[in-house]
Write a protein that holds these residues in place. Sequence first.
Motif, short mmCIF file in Angstrom:
data_model
loop_
_atom_site.label_atom_id
_atom_site.label_comp_id
_atom_site.label_asym_id
_atom_site.label_seq_id
_atom_site.Cartn_x
_atom_site.Cartn_y
_atom_site.Cartn_z
N ARG A 104 1.04 -1.03 -0.16
CA ARG A 104 0.03 0.23 -0.55
C ARG A 104 0.74 1.21 0.22
O ARG A 104 0.19 2.18 -0.47
N GLY A 105 1.98 1.34 -0.23
CA GLY A 105 2.75 2.39 0.08
C GLY A 105 3.15 3.03 1.49
O GLY A 105 3.91 3.44 1.21
N ARG A 106 3.12 2.33 1.97
CA ARG A 106 3.09 2.75 3.87
C ARG A 106 5.15 1.86 4.39
O ARG A 106 4.92 1.25 3.36
N TRP A 107 5.08 2.75 4.92
CA TRP A 107 6.38 2.42 5.77
C TRP A 107 6.33 1.59 6.60
O TRP A 107 5.56 2.25 7.66
N VAL A 108 7.01 0.45 6.50
CA VAL A 108 6.58 -0.71 8.07
C VAL A 108 7.58 -0.97 8.59
O VAL A 108 9.02 -0.91 7.60
N ALA A 114 1.05 -9.65 4.60
CA ALA A 114 1.00 -10.73 5.27
C ALA A 114 1.11 -9.68 6.64
O ALA A 114 0.86 -10.21 8.09
N MET A 115 2.38 -8.65 6.90
CA MET A 115 2.76 -8.18 8.33
C MET A 115 2.02 -6.90 8.45
O MET A 115 2.83 -5.62 7.72
N PRO A 116 1.45 -6.39 9.66
CA PRO A 116 0.53 -5.56 9.04
C PRO A 116 1.49 -3.73 9.19
O PRO A 116 2.92 -3.87 9.91
#
Length: 135
Positions: free
Chosen positions: A77-81, A133-135
Amino acid sequence: PRGFVKFFLWSLHLGRASQEKGASLEREIEVTFGARAGVVVHRNMVAHATLKSGAQVLTGLGGKGAPDFMIEVRDPRGRWVCVWVESKNGDHAKLTRDQRDWHAAAALLGRHVVLARSIHDVVGAVERVQQGAMP
């Protein structure tokens, strides 16, 4: 005395080999992910220092017991985790008390912490984030 000297030298050799293996895993993490698109590797050098003023400070991110790496990974989604990685050199290396406390507190806050005993542990965590697979 001779037996003690042999044991002492043997234990020094094991300690040195263990440190070299740990440093090797850390280098492997940096090399494997250092140029990968969508992944930013931060080496977390937590250290205690005394300034000229006499003030005591901790350097690095997260304070005492914090993992060796903070790896930012872009998800679908383009978010940095953020994935925190504690590198340990093999099955017998143990977390210190400070590290166990840090990991427990991080888990309560929903942070992603990986205990990496091989590069495969880190690759798996990064790929889970990249696959969503990892929020």
